[in-house]
Each structure stands twice: as C-alpha cells, then as structure tokens.
Motif scaffolding. Structure first.
Motif, PDB file in Angstrom:
ATOM      1  N   GLY A   1     -37.879 110.363  63.941  1.00  0.00           N
ATOM      2  CA  GLY A   1     -38.581 109.929  65.153  1.00  0.00           C
ATOM      3  C   GLY A   1     -38.677 108.453  64.584  1.00  0.00           C
ATOM      4  O   GLY A   1     -38.574 107.901  63.366  1.00  0.00           O
ATOM      5  N   VAL A   2     -39.596 107.669  65.570  1.00  0.00           N
ATOM      6  CA  VAL A   2     -39.975 106.440  65.372  1.00  0.00           C
ATOM      7  C   VAL A   2     -41.600 106.744  64.898  1.00  0.00           C
ATOM      8  O   VAL A   2     -42.125 107.244  65.197  1.00  0.00           O
ATOM      9  CB  VAL A   2     -40.171 105.733  66.530  1.00  0.00           C
ATOM     10  N   ALA A   3     -41.722 105.606  64.055  1.00  0.00           N
ATOM     11  CA  ALA A   3     -43.173 105.688  63.388  1.00  0.00           C
ATOM     12  C   ALA A   3     -43.543 104.126  63.276  1.00  0.00           C
ATOM     13  O   ALA A   3     -42.651 103.254  63.015  1.00  0.00           O
ATOM     14  CB  ALA A   3     -43.452 106.322  62.301  1.00  0.00           C
ATOM     15  N   TRP A   4     -45.080 103.815  63.375  1.00  0.00           N
ATOM     16  CA  TRP A   4     -45.669 102.473  63.136  1.00  0.00           C
ATOM     17  C   TRP A   4     -45.889 102.698  61.606  1.00  0.00           C
ATOM     18  O   TRP A   4     -46.738 103.239  61.370  1.00  0.00           O
ATOM     19  CB  TRP A   4     -46.656 102.240  64.000  1.00  0.00           C
ATOM     20  N   ILE A   5     -45.372 101.757  60.579  1.00  0.00           N
ATOM     21  CA  ILE A   5     -45.876 101.652  59.405  1.00  0.00           C
ATOM     22  C   ILE A   5     -46.265 100.306  58.781  1.00  0.00           C
ATOM     23  O   ILE A   5     -45.525  99.062  59.321  1.00  0.00           O
ATOM     24  CB  ILE A   5     -44.570 102.057  58.345  1.00  0.00           C
ATOM     25  N   PRO A   6     -47.077  99.906  57.969  1.00  0.00           N
ATOM     26  CA  PRO A   6     -47.480  98.849  57.659  1.00  0.00           C
ATOM     27  C   PRO A   6     -46.262  98.027  56.851  1.00  0.00           C
ATOM     28  O   PRO A   6     -45.374  98.684  56.165  1.00  0.00           O
ATOM     29  CB  PRO A   6     -48.221  99.024  56.446  1.00  0.00           C
ATOM     30  N   ASP A   7     -45.868  96.951  57.146  1.00  0.00           N
ATOM     31  CA  ASP A   7     -44.588  96.097  56.592  1.00  0.00           C
ATOM     32  C   ASP A   7     -44.440  95.998  55.123  1.00  0.00           C
ATOM     33  O   ASP A   7     -43.391  96.517  54.570  1.00  0.00           O
ATOM     34  CB  ASP A   7     -44.660  94.701  57.161  1.00  0.00           C
ATOM     35  N   PHE A   8     -45.465  96.214  54.427  1.00  0.00           N
ATOM     36  CA  PHE A   8     -45.286  96.124  53.121  1.00  0.00           C
ATOM     37  C   PHE A   8     -45.037  97.555  52.618  1.00  0.00           C
ATOM     38  O   PHE A   8     -44.492  97.651  51.592  1.00  0.00           O
ATOM     39  CB  PHE A   8     -46.739  95.438  52.288  1.00  0.00           C
ATOM     40  N   SER A   9     -45.377  98.645  53.360  1.00  0.00           N
ATOM     41  CA  SER A   9     -44.886  99.842  53.012  1.00  0.00           C
ATOM     42  C   SER A   9     -43.467 100.185  53.325  1.00  0.00           C
ATOM     43  O   SER A   9     -42.834 100.945  52.604  1.00  0.00           O
ATOM     44  CB  SER A   9     -45.871 100.983  53.590  1.00  0.00           C
ATOM     45  N   ALA A  10     -42.918  99.678  54.231  1.00  0.00           N
ATOM     46  CA  ALA A  10     -41.481  99.997  54.827  1.00  0.00           C
ATOM     47  C   ALA A  10     -40.585  98.950  54.272  1.00  0.00           C
ATOM     48  O   ALA A  10     -39.336  99.119  54.238  1.00  0.00           O
ATOM     49  CB  ALA A  10     -41.558  99.587  56.271  1.00  0.00           C
ATOM     50  N   ARG A  11     -41.067  97.911  53.462  1.00  0.00           N
ATOM     51  CA  ARG A  11     -40.197  97.031  53.054  1.00  0.00           C
ATOM     52  C   ARG A  11     -38.778  97.436  51.995  1.00  0.00           C
ATOM     53  O   ARG A  11     -37.911  97.027  52.305  1.00  0.00           O
ATOM     54  CB  ARG A  11     -40.955  95.769  52.141  1.00  0.00           C
ATOM     55  N   ASP A  12     -39.223  98.401  51.128  1.00  0.00           N
ATOM     56  CA  ASP A  12     -38.157  98.683  50.265  1.00  0.00           C
ATOM     57  C   ASP A  12     -37.081  99.482  50.974  1.00  0.00           C
ATOM     58  O   ASP A  12     -35.982  99.220  50.627  1.00  0.00           O
ATOM     59  CB  ASP A  12     -38.745  99.467  48.955  1.00  0.00           C
ATOM     60  N   ASP A  13     -37.647 100.273  51.837  1.00  0.00           N
ATOM     61  CA  ASP A  13     -36.917 101.284  52.551  1.00  0.00           C
ATOM     62  C   ASP A  13     -36.088 100.604  53.622  1.00  0.00           C
ATOM     63  O   ASP A  13     -34.620 100.825  53.812  1.00  0.00           O
ATOM     64  CB  ASP A  13     -37.686 102.228  53.275  1.00  0.00           C
ATOM     65  N   MET A  14     -36.479  99.187  53.875  1.00  0.00           N
ATOM     66  CA  MET A  14     -35.636  98.524  55.114  1.00  0.00           C
ATOM     67  C   MET A  14     -34.645  97.860  54.149  1.00  0.00           C
ATOM     68  O   MET A  14     -33.503  97.464  54.608  1.00  0.00           O
ATOM     69  CB  MET A  14     -36.579  97.535  55.778  1.00  0.00           C
ATOM     70  N   GLN A  15     -35.021  97.062  53.208  1.00  0.00           N
ATOM     71  CA  GLN A  15     -33.942  96.380  52.138  1.00  0.00           C
ATOM     72  C   GLN A  15     -33.005  97.369  51.680  1.00  0.00           C
ATOM     73  O   GLN A  15     -31.883  96.713  51.547  1.00  0.00           O
ATOM     74  CB  GLN A  15     -34.761  95.897  50.973  1.00  0.00           C
ATOM     75  N   ALA A  16     -33.361  98.463  51.608  1.00  0.00           N
ATOM     76  CA  ALA A  16     -32.146  99.359  51.056  1.00  0.00           C
ATOM     77  C   ALA A  16     -31.398 100.204  52.266  1.00  0.00           C
ATOM     78  O   ALA A  16     -30.428 100.695  52.098  1.00  0.00           O
ATOM     79  CB  ALA A  16     -32.916 100.682  50.395  1.00  0.00           C
ATOM     80  N   GLY A  17     -31.718  99.678  53.308  1.00  0.00           N
ATOM     81  CA  GLY A  17     -30.957 100.252  55.013  1.00  0.00           C
ATOM     82  C   GLY A  17     -31.334 101.527  55.235  1.00  0.00           C
ATOM     83  O   GLY A  17     -30.825 102.357  55.966  1.00  0.00           O
ATOM     84  N   ARG A  18     -32.399 102.290  54.648  1.00  0.00           N
ATOM     85  CA  ARG A  18     -33.045 103.775  54.743  1.00  0.00           C
ATOM     86  C   ARG A  18     -33.667 103.403  56.056  1.00  0.00           C
ATOM     87  O   ARG A  18     -33.566 104.377  56.922  1.00  0.00           O
ATOM     88  CB  ARG A  18     -33.694 104.137  53.962  1.00  0.00           C
TER      89      ARG A  18
END
Length: 306
Positions: free
Chosen positions: A244-261
């Motif tokens: 689903g959708v979750a609100w996450i601190p951007d510094f916590s999500a950064r690696d997964d977003m860069q990896a495309g996950r």
C-alpha cells in the motif's frame, strides 16, 4: 534536611526496577525495610516521589525531577571516589535515545558530520519509540535524545529544563511500489477506488502529523487501512512489499527510491515538514554532556545539520 546517600541510591534502584520487591533485592534489604527508606526519603524532601497505585510502580512528576538530582549526587560521589582510586575512565560514553527511524536512517550521517566539528564523540545509541525516549530523558536515564519536534504537543518537555537544538529538517513523503511502467502502483490522486493505506498507530508522533494533514482531505475516505505500526521502518518495509501507500521520512526512503523499489505516490502537496531536535536535561551535570553542549553552541548552524 537530613538525607542519607543510601536513600538516593534506593530511589535510583526503584526507578530502574519499577518494583519495590525487585529493587529491595538489588539493594540487599528486605522489602519492608526498603519501603521504609523510600518513605523516609519522601518525608525528608517533603514530597511524594513514588506513585504506588500503578503497576509497575512509577515516579510522580516530583519524583522524576528529584531522580535526576539523586543520580547527579550519586554519580558525582562515585566519580570522585573513582578518581581518588585512579579508576576514572577517559572514554566516557554518552547515551543517546532516538526514535527508530532516526536511529537507523538519520543518526549515522548526523553523528559522522558532527564529529568533524567537535572531534571524536563516544556514544551509545538506544533506539526506541518516542514515548519511551522522553521518559528516559525525563528520568535522567539517557544523556541526549533525538526526536521529531511536535509544535502542538511540544512533547511535554519544559524548554527551560530540557533545552534543545534544531539539527535537521526533512519531509514525510507518500510512497508506493512502482508498476511495470515505473509509475506508482497506488496513487493518492487516482479516482479508481480505495487505496490500501499503511498507517501509523494512533499514539505515534508521525501518525499524528499524517492524521492532521488528512483530517479535512477528501482522499482520507478512500484510504483503506490494511496495516498499522508505530515504526516508520516497518511501514517502509510493507510499502516495498507492495502492500500500500505509506508516509515515510524522505531520508528513510531515499535509498529505496534511488534503487527504484519505491516511488512517490503523490506530488509535493502531500508532503509533511519535519524538524529533528537534539534534547538534553539541564538538571544533569555530566561533564561529557556539558562539554558537548558548550561546543554545539559555538558551532556554525550548518555543522549541526545532518
């Protein structure tokens, strides 16, 4: 006022054990004798320090404040004795309590940057929920606390007793796994039915921030809660699994977003600003903490930021 050092040590033991019987065993006395000593301490200071109506036992507000003084006095006596015996440690560690997401994704980068300004800084990191971290700070069980600033609740911390530094700003962003085309699988601006929602528990500070943002937003009716936890890292793990959708601190999500996950599930209008602060208790006079605080006050503001 006639206080005995052993009474102060008794209070410290009781605060740690949160049980009269367990604290009495630790102090090598019978429970009745231990209870009488706590009563004698309360009579000497003229205030009720222990709330005996709760299980486990807890300290009153007066007890929490006096506990800090008790620890200071006991600690200073022990430090003096160790110094006289030549046992003083040159590598005193500072205990830092931090919210889980800050401990995992924020602290390593921040402490590395800070040490470039203040030099080597031995620390012991204690990861926990915000409520437990506040309790540790209030009772003098940690030297410093890293936490998100809540301007509404103000975290029940008196700024005179618990001064703080702003050490970083971030944003909570909505995230989802991508579909085959790389677009978010779940979108907040979609009209295609309910959106599975990964939520914080009602008592979580970050959850209160999300709920405030969603309070009068029509999209709230389309968010179907499928999972709850107080931990941002737990929500992120479920989001990566496509739940689903979750609100996450951007510094916590950064690696997964860069990896495309993970990808953003909505644009900037859905972001929630966060401020990270470093707290201490001004009633604690631990040399390492006071020395660090003086150094922090002299550093350029950007050196404090992660």
């Amino acid at each position: 006022m006639n206080l005995e050092t052993k009474w102060l040590e008794d209070l410290v033991a009781l605060a740690a054990a949160r049980s009269f019987s367990a604290a009495a065993r630790k102090r090598y006395v019978t429970q009745p004798a231990f209870s009488r000593r706590i009563r004698s301490l309360e009579q000497a200071v003229g205030a009720q320090l222990v709330d005996r109506s709760t299980t486990p036992v807890s300290l009153t507000a007066e007890g929490q404040l006096f506990l800090i003084t008790a620890r200071n006095l006991v600690g200073q006596l022990n430090e003096c004795i160790h110094h006289l015996r030549g046992l003083e440690s040159a590598n005193e560690k500072l205990d830092v309590a931090a919210a889980h997401s800050l401990a995992l994704a924020f602290y390593p980068k921040w402490i590395s940057r800070l040490q470039k300004g203040v030099g080597e800084l031995p620390t012991r990191l204690l990861a926990m929920n915000v409520g437990d971290a506040i309790r540790l700070l209030r009772e003098g069980n940690c030297d410093l606390m890293l936490a998100y600033y809540d301007p509404d609740a103000n975290m029940q911390l008196d700024s005179e007793v618990f001064p703080s530094f702003s050490i970083g700003h971030a944003r909570m962003i909505p995230v989802s796994v991508p579909n085959e085309e790389g677009a978010p699988l779940y979108r907040l601006d979609s009209d295609s039915g309910d959106v599975p929602y990964l939520a914080y528990t009602s008592d979580a500070l970050l959850g209160r921030s999300v709920n405030t943002m969603l309070k009068n937003n029509p999209v709230r009716r389309r968010l179907r809660t499928v999972y709850e936890t107080a931990m941002a890292e737990g929500l992120k793990a479920m989001a990566v699994q496509g739940s689903g959708v979750a609100w996450i601190p951007d510094f916590s999500a950064r690696d997964d977003m860069q990896a495309g996950r993970l990808v953003r599930a909505g644009d900037g209008q859905w972001d929630i600003p966060l401020e990270v602060r470093l707290y201490r208790c001004s009633l604690v006079h631990k040399p390492g903490v006071e020395q660090l605080w003086r150094r922090l006050q002299k550093l350029p503001r950007d050196m404090l930021k992660a």
